[in-house]
Motif scaffolding. Structure first.
Motif: not given
Length: 68
Positions: A50-68
């Motif tokens: 996916i990163c190769k196809a979209l020419d992006c980095k892993v951190e552009d795809i995955l993000e960590y957010k605190e649970d509410d």
């Protein structure tokens, strides 16, 4: 919680789900699960493709957010 920003990157690259599916070799159904944050896991090889196809980095795809 991990958030998958696949839809954001696809929009930035002006790429449809079908086009990404063809480039990555993953079914539309499985990409849709990822895009809609319904996935429980993702293979590193899939993330790499996916990163190769979209020419992006892993951190552009995955993000960590605190649970509410």
């Amino acid at each position: 919680m991990i958030v998958i920003n696949l839809d954001v990157m696809m929009a930035r690259r002006k790429m449809s789900l079908g086009e990404l599916s063809d480039k990555v070799g993953i079914t539309l159904a499985n990409l849709s699960i990822l895009k809609n944050n319904k996935a429980k896991a993702i293979r590193f090889s899939t993330l790499d493709a996916i990163c190769k196809a979209l020419d992006c980095k892993v951190e552009d795809i995955l993000e960590y957010k605190e649970d509410d």
